[in-house]
Design a protein around this motif. Structure first.
Motif, PDB file in Angstrom:
ATOM      1  N   ASN A 235     -18.024  74.478  89.236  1.00  0.00           N
ATOM      2  CA  ASN A 235     -17.742  74.826  90.618  1.00  0.00           C
ATOM      3  C   ASN A 235     -16.225  74.970  90.776  1.00  0.00           C
ATOM      4  OD1 ASN A 235     -16.842  73.991  93.410  1.00  0.00           O
ATOM      5  ND2 ASN A 235     -19.022  74.274  93.735  1.00  0.00           N
ATOM      6  N   ARG A 236     -15.794  76.057  91.357  1.00  0.00           N
ATOM      7  CA  ARG A 236     -14.374  76.377  91.403  1.00  0.00           C
ATOM      8  C   ARG A 236     -13.562  75.283  92.110  1.00  0.00           C
ATOM      9  NH1 ARG A 236     -11.401  80.971  90.377  1.00  0.00           N
ATOM     10  NH2 ARG A 236      -9.328  80.795  91.255  1.00  0.00           N
ATOM     11  N   ILE A 237     -14.097  74.787  93.228  1.00  0.00           N
ATOM     12  CA  ILE A 237     -13.370  73.758  93.978  1.00  0.00           C
ATOM     13  C   ILE A 237     -13.166  72.515  93.122  1.00  0.00           C
ATOM     14  CG2 ILE A 237     -13.503  72.225  95.986  1.00  0.00           C
ATOM     15  CD1 ILE A 237     -15.064  74.431  97.407  1.00  0.00           C
ATOM     16  N   LEU A 238     -14.228  72.133  92.399  1.00  0.00           N
ATOM     17  CA  LEU A 238     -14.146  70.930  91.576  1.00  0.00           C
ATOM     18  C   LEU A 238     -13.186  71.120  90.409  1.00  0.00           C
ATOM     19  CD1 LEU A 238     -17.843  69.673  91.505  1.00  0.00           C
ATOM     20  CD2 LEU A 238     -16.030  69.176  93.127  1.00  0.00           C
ATOM     21  N   VAL A 239     -13.221  72.292  89.789  1.00  0.00           N
ATOM     22  CA  VAL A 239     -12.314  72.549  88.668  1.00  0.00           C
ATOM     23  C   VAL A 239     -10.864  72.518  89.158  1.00  0.00           C
ATOM     24  CG1 VAL A 239     -11.627  74.237  86.925  1.00  0.00           C
ATOM     25  CG2 VAL A 239     -14.038  73.890  87.412  1.00  0.00           C
ATOM     26  N   GLU A 240     -10.632  73.087  90.336  1.00  0.00           N
ATOM     27  CA  GLU A 240      -9.284  73.047  90.910  1.00  0.00           C
ATOM     28  C   GLU A 240      -8.826  71.607  91.122  1.00  0.00           C
ATOM     29  OE1 GLU A 240      -9.103  75.377  94.471  1.00  0.00           O
ATOM     30  OE2 GLU A 240      -9.297  77.258  93.357  1.00  0.00           O
ATOM     31  N   ILE A 241      -9.742  70.757  91.583  1.00  0.00           N
ATOM     32  CA  ILE A 241      -9.387  69.352  91.817  1.00  0.00           C
ATOM     33  C   ILE A 241      -8.983  68.686  90.502  1.00  0.00           C
ATOM     34  CG2 ILE A 241     -10.340  67.102  92.465  1.00  0.00           C
ATOM     35  CD1 ILE A 241     -12.043  68.646  94.528  1.00  0.00           C
ATOM     36  N   VAL A 242      -9.745  68.962  89.450  1.00  0.00           N
ATOM     37  CA  VAL A 242      -9.424  68.366  88.142  1.00  0.00           C
ATOM     38  C   VAL A 242      -8.017  68.782  87.713  1.00  0.00           C
ATOM     39  CG1 VAL A 242     -10.000  68.411  85.692  1.00  0.00           C
ATOM     40  CG2 VAL A 242     -11.808  68.148  87.370  1.00  0.00           C
ATOM     41  N   LEU A 243      -7.744  70.077  87.765  1.00  0.00           N
ATOM     42  CA  LEU A 243      -6.424  70.569  87.327  1.00  0.00           C
ATOM     43  C   LEU A 243      -5.319  70.002  88.212  1.00  0.00           C
ATOM     44  CD1 LEU A 243      -7.129  74.341  86.544  1.00  0.00           C
ATOM     45  CD2 LEU A 243      -7.206  72.371  85.032  1.00  0.00           C
ATOM     46  N   ASN A 244      -5.504  70.081  89.525  1.00  0.00           N
ATOM     47  CA  ASN A 244      -4.482  69.576  90.450  1.00  0.00           C
ATOM     48  C   ASN A 244      -4.172  68.104  90.196  1.00  0.00           C
ATOM     49  OD1 ASN A 244      -4.181  71.981  91.740  1.00  0.00           O
ATOM     50  ND2 ASN A 244      -5.428  71.448  93.512  1.00  0.00           N
ATOM     51  N   ASN A 245      -5.225  67.303  90.039  1.00  0.00           N
ATOM     52  CA  ASN A 245      -5.017  65.862  89.875  1.00  0.00           C
ATOM     53  C   ASN A 245      -4.313  65.532  88.573  1.00  0.00           C
ATOM     54  OD1 ASN A 245      -6.264  65.625  92.287  1.00  0.00           O
ATOM     55  ND2 ASN A 245      -8.029  64.478  91.567  1.00  0.00           N
ATOM     56  N   LEU A 246      -4.719  66.205  87.501  1.00  0.00           N
ATOM     57  CA  LEU A 246      -4.087  65.914  86.201  1.00  0.00           C
ATOM     58  C   LEU A 246      -2.615  66.318  86.216  1.00  0.00           C
ATOM     59  CD1 LEU A 246      -6.876  66.895  83.640  1.00  0.00           C
ATOM     60  CD2 LEU A 246      -6.058  64.616  84.218  1.00  0.00           C
ATOM     61  N   ILE A 247      -2.323  67.484  86.789  1.00  0.00           N
ATOM     62  CA  ILE A 247      -0.927  67.957  86.791  1.00  0.00           C
ATOM     63  C   ILE A 247      -0.088  67.151  87.786  1.00  0.00           C
ATOM     64  CG2 ILE A 247       0.551  69.941  87.284  1.00  0.00           C
ATOM     65  CD1 ILE A 247      -1.582  71.679  86.004  1.00  0.00           C
ATOM     66  N   THR A 248      -0.673  66.815  88.934  1.00  0.00           N
ATOM     67  CA  THR A 248       0.046  65.974  89.895  1.00  0.00           C
ATOM     68  C   THR A 248       0.460  64.659  89.247  1.00  0.00           C
ATOM     69  OG1 THR A 248      -1.361  66.833  91.619  1.00  0.00           O
ATOM     70  CG2 THR A 248      -0.073  64.921  92.182  1.00  0.00           C
TER      71      THR A 248
ATOM     72  N   MET B 154       1.937  65.602  96.310  1.00  0.00           N
ATOM     73  CA  MET B 154       3.138  65.219  95.574  1.00  0.00           C
ATOM     74  C   MET B 154       3.943  64.159  96.320  1.00  0.00           C
ATOM     75  SD  MET B 154       2.867  66.773  92.828  1.00  0.00           S
ATOM     76  CE  MET B 154       4.277  65.909  92.243  1.00  0.00           C
ATOM     77  N   ASP B 155       3.666  64.035  97.626  1.00  0.00           N
ATOM     78  CA  ASP B 155       4.395  63.035  98.391  1.00  0.00           C
ATOM     79  C   ASP B 155       5.898  63.280  98.334  1.00  0.00           C
ATOM     80  OD1 ASP B 155       3.621  61.140 100.081  1.00  0.00           O
ATOM     81  OD2 ASP B 155       3.769  59.466  98.693  1.00  0.00           O
ATOM     82  N   ASN B 156       6.259  64.535  98.210  1.00  0.00           N
ATOM     83  CA  ASN B 156       7.656  64.870  98.004  1.00  0.00           C
ATOM     84  C   ASN B 156       7.985  66.056  98.902  1.00  0.00           C
ATOM     85  OD1 ASN B 156      10.103  65.793  97.139  1.00  0.00           O
ATOM     86  ND2 ASN B 156       9.549  65.907  94.981  1.00  0.00           N
ATOM     87  N   TYR B 157       8.799  65.789  99.905  1.00  0.00           N
ATOM     88  CA  TYR B 157       9.065  66.833 100.898  1.00  0.00           C
ATOM     89  C   TYR B 157      10.473  67.408 100.776  1.00  0.00           C
ATOM     90  CZ  TYR B 157       5.027  64.343 102.775  1.00  0.00           C
ATOM     91  OH  TYR B 157       3.812  63.743 102.916  1.00  0.00           O
ATOM     92  N   ASP B 158      11.154  67.047  99.689  1.00  0.00           N
ATOM     93  CA  ASP B 158      12.554  67.446  99.572  1.00  0.00           C
ATOM     94  C   ASP B 158      12.754  68.951  99.485  1.00  0.00           C
ATOM     95  OD1 ASP B 158      13.163  64.816  99.648  1.00  0.00           O
ATOM     96  OD2 ASP B 158      13.338  64.583  97.476  1.00  0.00           O
ATOM     97  N   PHE B 159      11.765  69.648  98.933  1.00  0.00           N
ATOM     98  CA  PHE B 159      11.949  71.087  98.768  1.00  0.00           C
ATOM     99  C   PHE B 159      12.115  71.797 100.113  1.00  0.00           C
ATOM    100  CE2 PHE B 159       7.910  72.897 100.119  1.00  0.00           C
ATOM    101  CZ  PHE B 159       7.116  71.767 100.177  1.00  0.00           C
ATOM    102  N   VAL B 160      11.624  71.172 101.183  1.00  0.00           N
ATOM    103  CA  VAL B 160      11.745  71.769 102.518  1.00  0.00           C
ATOM    104  C   VAL B 160      13.219  71.925 102.897  1.00  0.00           C
ATOM    105  CG1 VAL B 160      11.316  71.349 104.969  1.00  0.00           C
ATOM    106  CG2 VAL B 160       9.558  70.851 103.300  1.00  0.00           C
ATOM    107  N   TYR B 161      13.964  70.932 102.521  1.00  0.00           N
ATOM    108  CA  TYR B 161      15.375  70.888 102.871  1.00  0.00           C
ATOM    109  C   TYR B 161      16.120  72.141 102.391  1.00  0.00           C
ATOM    110  CZ  TYR B 161      20.215  69.296 102.931  1.00  0.00           C
ATOM    111  OH  TYR B 161      21.545  69.208 103.137  1.00  0.00           O
ATOM    112  N   VAL B 162      15.800  72.545 101.161  1.00  0.00           N
ATOM    113  CA  VAL B 162      16.449  73.727 100.575  1.00  0.00           C
ATOM    114  C   VAL B 162      16.133  74.980 101.399  1.00  0.00           C
ATOM    115  CG1 VAL B 162      16.647  75.129  98.486  1.00  0.00           C
ATOM    116  CG2 VAL B 162      16.241  72.668  98.313  1.00  0.00           C
ATOM    117  N   HIS B 163      14.861  75.134 101.736  1.00  0.00           N
ATOM    118  CA  HIS B 163      14.469  76.318 102.503  1.00  0.00           C
ATOM    119  C   HIS B 163      15.127  76.334 103.880  1.00  0.00           C
ATOM    120  CE1 HIS B 163      11.679  77.682  99.531  1.00  0.00           C
ATOM    121  NE2 HIS B 163      11.020  76.533  99.543  1.00  0.00           N
ATOM    122  N   ILE B 164      15.202  75.167 104.505  1.00  0.00           N
ATOM    123  CA  ILE B 164      15.792  75.100 105.840  1.00  0.00           C
ATOM    124  C   ILE B 164      17.288  75.411 105.773  1.00  0.00           C
ATOM    125  CG2 ILE B 164      16.414  73.494 107.690  1.00  0.00           C
ATOM    126  CD1 ILE B 164      13.679  72.292 107.441  1.00  0.00           C
TER     127      ILE B 164
END
Lengths: 349, 224
Positions: free
Chosen positions: A251-264, B186-196
């Motif tokens: 499911n696209r939404i679920l796959v996006e969540i996996v990628l987002n969470n791992l990269i975050t 990301m809990d990181n809002y610093d990038f806004v500052y640059v744009h503003i």
């Protein structure tokens, strides 16, 4: 490991062998006595040699007979045991098989075969009750999580709106503004935790069932593109090797969540000025980021397993990754090597 | 401009009303399905803020009713339900936008502003403020008739500020507007500052007034 039935059979065999072996000297003594009495009665006197020959003969015949009966007895025991136990324990093995295949997630109550034997009947009834209450508790807990996070959303919206209204107040001092902002920040974390809990419950409740073939290469490129500014703002080097055309089912939404969470996570927990690498190959995605020490593996994928007030995360990111991977039969692994955290997702390409 | 807030949670409705009524908006309230139906039968609104779960009925039915009566009111759904199906259904039934609870009041105001502009001005959607001219259709900005080149993010920010005139906006609200959930994760809002900073510089270099103020160190306000 031994089967319950073989346990009793073994004891019986040992008993039978002991009795029969012990019987040999007893028989011998009795037979020699009887033989001697017969000889005395008819006034027959044997030479020592003939007497010795006779006693050897007796011993051989006795041993032979005993072994023969022993074998007969053993074969009988084993055959009888097999046929009795098959009939006797059938309901037990049936119930055992049912319980073994029982999965709380499926929430399907197993039906036990009717039996005439009191003990097994009682066992089945108890199992039935136990499973029934487990399912009920499980459902209740899920429903609760779902309802609770739903109901929380409106009060959260109210608090947020009130704080934002307060922010508009003309006579606010810088200090007061800072307090409002800190509060809003904590509130946004609560909101995120709530959203993720709701998501977990939804996945557990078998929503997001539709599947499609997803171009993982393209999706991953897109995700990295979105996150690059965040990595840059932390002075992290984000590099990736993504061959085109790798796909996966889900499911696209679920796959996006996996990628987002791992990269975050990789960006969030990377050491300052460290590096993040994303490597995709058929059937395997590896995301690595530099770190200081090995994480506690057993806690890593648990809900709120790694949360602490000093960390910004929701404590649910990897639990979500795990839950989604489980649904599709993917495997997610963690290892720590050369001061790097590696998260590997193995999937069917 | 008339706005109808259909929301059973009274305190939330009041917050929205209080935030919006400082602008040129006149807000009315409906807390139940029936009250909402009564109002839309009789009056016309520039924009309706619609909660889906109402005592007495589903908010989706209000959408259908509006469509049946051929009303042109703009509608933004504000709901605790965050499923894709709900979003699609709402938009198919004629809603103009969908916002999930909880939300930033400034985000709601920006979306209402954009809906009203689109409904009322169509292709001639041009905002004028002193020396500043913003063409929403072509996404261009003129200062004293001279074009200013802005990036997409800077343009979005400018529009966000214009639709929240004289309001203090937190950095997190701006970050979420620009990057959606990603900023939040990301809990990181610093990038806004640059744009503003860039936006401010570009506007001032082109001869625009200093409308964009920084408050309390990390809040922003478009003062007119």
């Amino acid at each position: 490991m031994s089967k319950l039935l073989n346990l009793s059979l073994k004891k019986m065999i040992v008993f039978a062998v002991t009795v029969l072996v012990c019987s040999i000297p007893v028989y011998y003594v009795i037979f020699t006595k009887l033989w001697q009495m017969e000889l005395d009665e008819h006034h027959i006197i044997l030479t020592d040699e003939a007497g010795r020959e006779d006693s050897y003969l007796i011993i051989v015949i006795l041993t032979g007979l005993t072994v023969l009966f022993l074998v007969l007895l053993l074969v009988g025991f084993i055959l009888l045991n097999r046929s009795i136990s098959k009939r006797l324990w059938k309901p037990f093995y049936h119930s055992l098989e049912k319980i073994r295949h029982f999965d709380l997630n499926q929430r399907e109550k197993p039906s036990f075969e009717a039996t005439e034997i009191d003990e097994f009947k009682a066992l089945n009834q108890s199992l039935d009750k136990l499973i029934g209450s487990s399912i009920a508790a499980y459902n209740q807990q899920k429903e609760f999580a779902d309802n609770a996070s739903h109901e929380l959303q409106t009060p959260l919206a109210i608090v947020q709106s009130k704080l934002e209204l307060l922010m508009q107040n003309q006579s606010l001092t810088t200090e007061q503004y800072a307090i409002i902002e800190e509060t809003l920040k904590a509130l946004s974390r609560v909101t995120r935790i709530n959203k993720n809990l709701l998501l977990l419950t939804k996945i557990e409740n078998s929503q997001y069932m539709d599947r499609a073939t997803i171009d993982l290469s393209a999706l991953l490129e897109e995700t990295i593109h979105t996150f690059t500014p965040f990595a840059q703002s932390k002075d992290l080097e984000l590099s990736s090797a993504i061959p085109p055309g790798i796909t996966l089912e889900g499911n696209r939404i679920l796959v996006e969540i996996v990628l987002n969470n791992l990269i975050t996570n990789a960006i969030r927990y990377c050491t300052p000025q460290g590096g993040i690498t994303v490597n995709l190959s058929p059937g395997k995605l590896v995301i690595a980021n530099s770190g200081l020490e090995k994480l506690r593996q057993e806690q890593l994928f648990k809900r709120f397993g790694t949360t602490s007030s000093t960390k910004p995360g929701t404590g649910l990111g990897l639990a979500l990754v795990k839950q989604i991977s489980q649904r599709y039969g993917w495997e997610v692994r963690y290892r720590f090597e050369n001061n790097c955290h590696y998260f590997t997702l193995a999937f069917q390409s | 401009m008339k706005i109808l807030i259909i929301e059973d949670e009274e305190t939330l409705a009041q917050s929205i009303g209080a935030y919006l009524s400082d602008e040129s908006y006149l807000c009315e309230y409906a807390a139940t399905f029936k009250a909402a139906m009564d109002k839309i039968d009789v009056f016309e609104y520039d924009c309706i803020v619609l909660d889906l779960m109402l005592p007495g009925g589903d908010g989706m039915k209000i959408l259908s009713a509006l469509k049946q009566q051929n009303k042109q009111d703009g509608v933004i759904i504000v709901s605790a339900r965050n499923s894709l199906e709900d979003k699609i259904e709402g938009l198919q039934l004629g809603a103009d936008d969908y916002l999930t609870k909880p939300f930033h009041l400034s985000e709601l105001a920006a979306r209402i502003y954009s809906i009203i502009r689109r409904k009322q001005f169509g292709s001639a959607n041009i905002i004028e403020q002193h020396e500043l001219t913003i063409n929403l259709q072509a996404k261009t900005v003129l200062i004293n008739e001279q074009p200013v080149t802005l990036t997409r993010k800077e343009f979005n920010l400018l529009l966000y500020f214009i639709s929240n005139k004289n309001k203090v906006i937190s950095k997190s609200a701006l970050a979420e507007h620009l990057s959606g959930e990603v900023a939040d994760m990301m809990d990181n809002y610093d990038f806004v500052y640059v744009h503003i900073k860039n936006l401010k510089k570009k506007l001032q270099e082109a001869g625009g007034g200093n409308y964009l103020k920084t408050l309390y160190g990390s809040g922003y306000k478009w003062e007119v």
